[in-house]
Design a protein around this motif. Structure first.
Motif, mmCIF file in Angstrom:
data_model
loop_
_atom_site.group_PDB
_atom_site.id
_atom_site.type_symbol
_atom_site.label_atom_id
_atom_site.label_comp_id
_atom_site.label_asym_id
_atom_site.label_seq_id
_atom_site.Cartn_x
_atom_site.Cartn_y
_atom_site.Cartn_z
ATOM 1 N N GLU A 2 2.449 1.482 -3.644
ATOM 2 C CA GLU A 2 1.466 2.120 -4.549
ATOM 3 C C GLU A 2 1.142 3.469 -3.959
ATOM 4 O O GLU A 2 1.324 4.616 -5.263
ATOM 5 N N ASN A 3 0.993 3.789 -2.917
ATOM 6 C CA ASN A 3 0.298 5.110 -2.927
ATOM 7 C C ASN A 3 1.599 6.360 -3.107
ATOM 8 O O ASN A 3 1.302 7.671 -2.904
ATOM 9 N N ASN A 47 -3.003 7.288 4.029
ATOM 10 C CA ASN A 47 -3.605 5.804 2.825
ATOM 11 C C ASN A 47 -3.541 5.172 3.205
ATOM 12 O O ASN A 47 -3.895 3.889 2.489
ATOM 13 N N SER A 74 -7.683 12.706 -8.994
ATOM 14 C CA SER A 74 -6.707 11.667 -7.977
ATOM 15 C C SER A 74 -5.328 12.665 -7.910
ATOM 16 O O SER A 74 -4.466 12.274 -6.638
ATOM 17 N N SER A 132 0.835 -0.937 -0.241
ATOM 18 C CA SER A 132 -0.188 -0.622 0.335
ATOM 19 C C SER A 132 0.765 1.438 -0.641
ATOM 20 O O SER A 132 0.274 2.695 -0.836
ATOM 21 N N ARG A 139 3.247 6.391 -5.544
ATOM 22 C CA ARG A 139 3.336 5.905 -6.878
ATOM 23 C C ARG A 139 2.154 7.024 -7.068
ATOM 24 O O ARG A 139 2.097 8.141 -8.248
ATOM 25 N N SER A 140 1.083 7.774 -6.489
ATOM 26 C CA SER A 140 0.024 8.168 -7.055
ATOM 27 C C SER A 140 -0.487 9.815 -7.544
ATOM 28 O O SER A 140 1.204 10.083 -6.834
ATOM 29 N N ASP A 141 -0.727 10.092 -7.473
ATOM 30 C CA ASP A 141 -0.565 11.789 -8.410
ATOM 31 C C ASP A 141 -1.078 12.370 -7.199
ATOM 32 O O ASP A 141 0.063 13.491 -7.011
ATOM 33 N N TYR A 142 -1.517 12.567 -5.694
ATOM 34 C CA TYR A 142 -1.767 13.272 -4.924
ATOM 35 C C TYR A 142 0.002 13.225 -4.245
ATOM 36 O O TYR A 142 0.058 14.470 -3.320
ATOM 37 N N ASN A 198 -5.463 15.122 -2.201
ATOM 38 C CA ASN A 198 -5.035 13.536 -1.524
ATOM 39 C C ASN A 198 -6.940 13.746 -1.183
ATOM 40 O O ASN A 198 -7.051 14.237 -0.432
#
Ligand SMILES: Nc1ncnc2c1ncn2[C@@H]1O[C@H](COP(=O)(O)OP(=O)(O)O)[C@@H](O)[C@H]1O
Ligand code: SF4
Ligand SMILES: [Mg+2]
Lengths: 308, 343, 313
Positions: free
Chosen positions: A200-201, A228, B118, A197, A203-206, B121
């Motif tokens: 993955e997070n 997250n 996205s 997790s 790499r996230s956009d946010y 957050n």
């Protein structure tokens, strides 16, 4: 939030009836001589036989029997064990030490799993991550029946770092080794979920946005990513509780801790059927209620669920 | 306000007379297990205050990577800046130590992303995410930060800002979410705003509103705006200059009027011809044949040669065309730009 | 780990993957995913290590006399706690039985129970997961609720009650009871995996096309949906095999599993555990064999899953 709560509650009620019905049916349905089955291989005197027939309403149709059993469960009357003690009383005696053990196990296991999982997730593919993966594999492969006796042997008896057994009024230190053993049951899955997790997070956009805001790496990971990443880990705790209960039976048996698991362990060994059914029913209820709590916790952590 | 800003965000060595932002010969590559993808291969442009520069190109040509390299938020690894300079008021930010570089973000150069859902957050309120900027960069208290956040939401015209500040991103509509992103980017009064496809994910009517808002805020704040898009139609009204990118290179840079009337690069010309136009309704749209090259395997010579109608032998041989000067303020990387301009 | 419900998200294979025709790549070469996976597997040392271990263990289960000629049931109190020797490598336990022989012969019960129970679970999961995913609507609603109910009982507790109930007959050595218990309780995760892969496969264009061309539900499932759901399903079952081996040991340890004169790792551990202060070897060896076996199956499952999960490539 309210609708979510109501829906989960309804689901739990349904699961509750289904699960207790299954437990009850497993034990009593379609049995030629359910009493003998309860008592196992030991002889059952006639007076006890009669008392049990009455207790379980064995003369009535099955569904009525189940009704009485449910009534008992809901009014806190769990019946008597074959030794004649009230199961409710035995439960009350056994709870404190088990709760202490379980809390220690969860705190130890989760703290270790989350910390290691976060580091692993950040350094994905590095040597730390690889060794962690190997470690979780080994941990997954060590069933509690292997882990508990071996830990007792190695750390309790050979090195004597910890007391090898713990008694009724066990201290924190006496419970430490059993708690580590029990906690390690949940480490592998929680660690892997945390790691996946976090990776993955990251790499996230946010996260990209958070970096574009000029936040320090520490804040990006410690606040944005962690918050997250913990969501799926929290949901795991519900499942883990079931594993902890199973693990407690073996752990308490091996380390001689007179908790709920120990009673159940002894009940199984002494073929005390009513005790086993009573304890299993209560534990099932506890499991369901804790899962409901975990679901609510999940909703509290994830606003997307809360405002569904 | 201004002196607080100065105190918090002074970048050492800035020269107020130097160009606002100048990107020179920027190269970025991604080192993956399938080989090295050369995503940006010598991007050059320059931005002045109040100016809007549009970066245009098909998807995958390196626009977002260029923006991320300027911001310093590339995923690294696998992404590496291998060459080039990004000068903010004369200071090469690529050479700044990380803690100073971090202060440039949001304070001097801010960015808006394509997909606001996205990019925000999901588990924090928009108030938290906005207020975080004031708390971390300006040392404000939570209460003050919240007050400033509400003001900002007001400025980007979000109705009932005082109550919406406590909502989560998923509770906003697409357009409103993009406004939140804009508010976040403008929070610390940056001088450069990079908007990476800010309207691509939105409905056409909402697109116009967001573009209007951006233009308005830019005028109010004297910002330089880099507008990244793959839609030439969007930029016609707002941009002052256009950089057309292809396979990681700026193939033509020109004032918007010049490029619309007489493009100098065949790729820019083809892009223009692919805009649907009212007066051409019913006619076949001209769509560029073929696909952009794989960035792991860019052909020798001019990277556009496999798809170019003007291509000759020289186009297939290295060195690739240099940026020819077409006019004082325009360049084109095409050996035959004269032919293209006059056709 | 003796609880099949712990095969959770990160454990379970990514079900979208094998069913996803993956755009143009897959239409050109329909077997490319399986081919890629196999290429990946061949290069993965964990896969080979796990396979070799599994083979050795299987051999041990099928043909124990290949490894030891001693009779695990010939015990003599005169040899109690005797140390290791040339014939009895691990020494003797408190009853004077050969620990090495008992450990080797213990493989058979464990493996046999685990394999049959896993097949049983697989069958149940296949039927329930497929019907749930394929028919949807009320069938899915009812079956999904049912899965929730079964998951609402902590696994080992249910297993204790059921195994106890099934092995009530004192004549019976418990093999059948444990097999049925594990088989009947262990299918939930596999069924969920099956359900979600069927749902995603059902919505793929090629399945819709086959349906429009008049393929019936049976043909659709067998020819189009099943092959695409196979990989994640096999992965869960492989891991379930390891878990079942651990569960058998746990049940035997607790006294509701194998009994009488049965030989299994769980029984050996249970027997040796109270005397561990006097002799550790009779506890340690079956524990090691058990752990290595579980490890082998989990590693195998892990390796297959990684090969089919392109996110990790
Ligand atoms: N994180 C990444 N890892 C590997 N390659 C990337 C990454 N980000 C971008 N790329 C490569 O850079 C190329 C350009 O991407 P991008 O700048 O996002 O294109 P666009 O012009 O559509 O914004 C992509 O085609 C891809 O090959
Ligand atoms: S250099 Fe040649 S191939 Fe490239 S754009 Fe110009 S004419 Fe086309
Ligand atoms: Mg982009």
């Amino acid at each position: 939030m309210f609708r979510y709560f109501v829906r989960r509650l309804l689901q739990m009620v349904l699961t509750f009836f289904g699960a207790t019905f299954i437990v009850y049916a497993l034990m009593f349905a379609n049995q030629d001589d359910p009493l003998q089955a309860l008592a196992g291989e030991r002889p059952l005197p006639e007076n006890q036989r009669q008392a049990l027939t009455e207790l379980y309403h064995l003369n009535e149709p099955f569904i009525v029997q189940y009704g009485y059993y449910m009534q008992g469960l809901l009014t806190g009357d769990f019946g008597r064990s074959l030794t004649g003690r009230q199961i409710g009383d035995m439960m009350a005696d056994a709870w404190p030490v088990t709760i202490k053990l379980a809390l220690m196990a969860i705190v130890i296991g989760a703290t270790f799993a989350v910390t290691t999982g976060v580091i692993s997730g950040i350094r994905r593919g590095g040597p730390f991550d690889t060794s962690t993966l190997v470690f979780t594999l080994v941990l997954l492969a060590l069933p509690i029946v292997v882990l508990a006796p071996l830990a007792q042997l190695i750390f309790g008896i050979k090195f004597q770092w910890f007391p090898a057994t713990a008694g009724r009024d066990a201290t924190f230190f006496q419970l430490l080794l059993p708690a580590i053993v029990l906690g390690s049951l949940v480490v592998a899955t929680e660690l892997r979920v945390t790691r996946a997790s976090v990776a993955e997070n990251l790499r996230s956009d946010y996260v990209r946005t958070a970096r574009a805001k000029g936040l320090s790496r520490r804040r990006v990971i410690g606040v944005h990513v962690l918050r997250n990443s913990l969501i799926p880990v929290v949901t795991l705790i519900g499942v883990d509780l079931g594993g902890l209960m199973s693990g407690a039976i073996v752990t308490e048996g091996v380390f001689n801790i007179p908790g709920v698991g120990f009673n159940l362990f002894r009940g199984i060994r002494t073929e005390d059927g009513p005790l086993v059914v009573g304890f299993v029913s209560i534990l099932t209820i506890v499991f369901l209620v804790s899962n409901l709590i975990v679901d609510l916790l999940y909703a509290a952590l994830d606003p997307r669920i809360r405002y569904e | 306000m201004t002196d607080i800003k100065a105190e918090f965000e002074a970048v050492p060595g800035v020269d107020p007379n130097a160009p606002l932002l100048e990107v020179t010969d920027l190269h970025v590559e991604f080192r993956t297990q399938y080989g090295v993808a050369k995503a940006v291969n010598g991007a050059n442009f320059r931005l002045a205050p109040r100016e809007t520069l549009a970066i245009l190109g098909e998807s995958g040509c390196g626009k977002s990577v260029t923006a991320q390299a300027i911001m310093g938020i590339l995923d690294s690894p696998p992404g590496f800046i291998t060459r080039g300079e990004v000068r903010y008021r004369g200071v090469d930010v690529l050479k700044l130590p990380e803690n100073e570089r971090r202060r440039v973000r949001a304070n001097q150069i801010a960015m808006i992303f394509q997909d606001a859902l996205s990019a925000l957050n999901p588990v924090f309120t928009v108030g938290f995410q906005l207020g975080e900027l004031f708390r971390m960069h300006r040392g404000m208290s939570r209460a003050d930060a919240k007050k400033r956040s509400i003001e900002l939401l007001d400025q980007v015209k979000i109705p009932a800002a005082a109550s919406r500040v406590n909502d989560f991103p998923h509770q906003f509509s697409g357009g409103m979410r993009q406004r939140v992103m804009i508010a976040m980017a403008l929070a610390l009064d940056p001088e450069v705003l990079i908007a990476d496809e800010p309207t691509t994910a939105l409905d056409v009517t909402v697109q116009a509103q967001i573009m209007g808002l951006l233009a308005e805020l830019q005028q109010q704040r004297n910002m330089g705006l880099i507008l990244i898009t793959h839609d030439m139609g969007v930029v016609a009204d707002v941009a002052d200059r256009i950089s057309v990118m292809y396979a990681g290179k700026v193939v033509e840079e020109a004032p918007v009027y010049d490029i619309y009337s007489r493009p100098a690069h065949p790729y820019a010309k083809a892009l223009l011809e692919s805009i649907p136009r009212l007066d051409m309704k019913g006619q076949q749209l001209s769509v560029i044949k073929g696909l952009p090259p794989a960035l792991t395997n860019i052909p020798p010579g001019c990277p556009f040669n496999p798809r170019c109608g003007y291509a000759r032998d020289v186009c297939r041989q290295d060195p690739p065309p240099p940026p020819y000067t077409v006019a004082a303020d325009r360049t084109a990387r095409c050996h035959f730009w004269e032919e293209v301009v006059s056709s | 780990m003796s609880d099949p419900s712990v095969i959770t998200s990160s454990e379970a294979p990514n079900t979208d993957v094998p069913t996803d025709p993956g755009g143009p790549l897959k239409t050109d070469k329909p077997r490319s995913l399986a081919g890629d996976a196999w290429r990946d597997l061949r290069r993965n040392w964990i896969f080979w290590a796990a396979s070799v271990l599994v083979l050795i263990i299987l051999l041990m289960a099928i043909w124990p006399t290949l490894f030891t000629s001693a009779d695990p049931r010939s015990c003599a109190l005169s040899r109690q706690y005797d140390g290791p020797s040339g014939s009895a490598y691990f020494g003797y336990n408190f009853q004077g039985c050969d620990t090495f022989a008992r450990t080797i012969h213990g493989a058979r019960a464990s493996i046999q129970i685990a394999v049959v129970a896993t097949l049983l679970s697989g069958l149940i999961a296949l039927v329930i997961g497929m019907s749930s995913g394929y028919f949807g609507r009320w069938v899915d609603a009812i079956l999904s609720r049912f899965i929730d109910v079964v998951l609402g009982i902590p696994f080992l507790l249910a297993a204790i009650v059921l195994a106890k109930r099934l092995s009530a007959d004192p004549q019976n050595n418990g093999v059948w009871a444990v097999t049925v218990t594990l088989g009947v309780l262990g299918w939930t995760t596999a069924a969920r995996i099956m359900r979600s892969s069927v749902i995603s496969a059902k919505n793929q264009d090629y399945v819709a096309a086959a349906r429009m061309l008049g393929a019936g539900p049976g043909r659709l499932m067998l020819r189009h949906i099943l092959p695409n759901s196979a990989a994640p399903f096999v992965v869960v079952l492989t891991i379930l095999l390891g878990i079942n081996i651990a569960s058998e040991a746990t049940l035997s340890f607790l006294g509701v599993g194998l009994k009488g004169n049965a030989i299994s790792w769980g029984i050996s551990i249970a027997e040796a555990s109270p005397y561990v202060r006097t002799a550790a070897a009779p506890l340690v060896w079956p524990s090691v064999f058990l752990a290595v076996t579980v490890l082998a199956f989990i590693m195998l499952g892990d390796a297959i899953r990684d090969a089919f999960d392109p996110k990790l490539r």
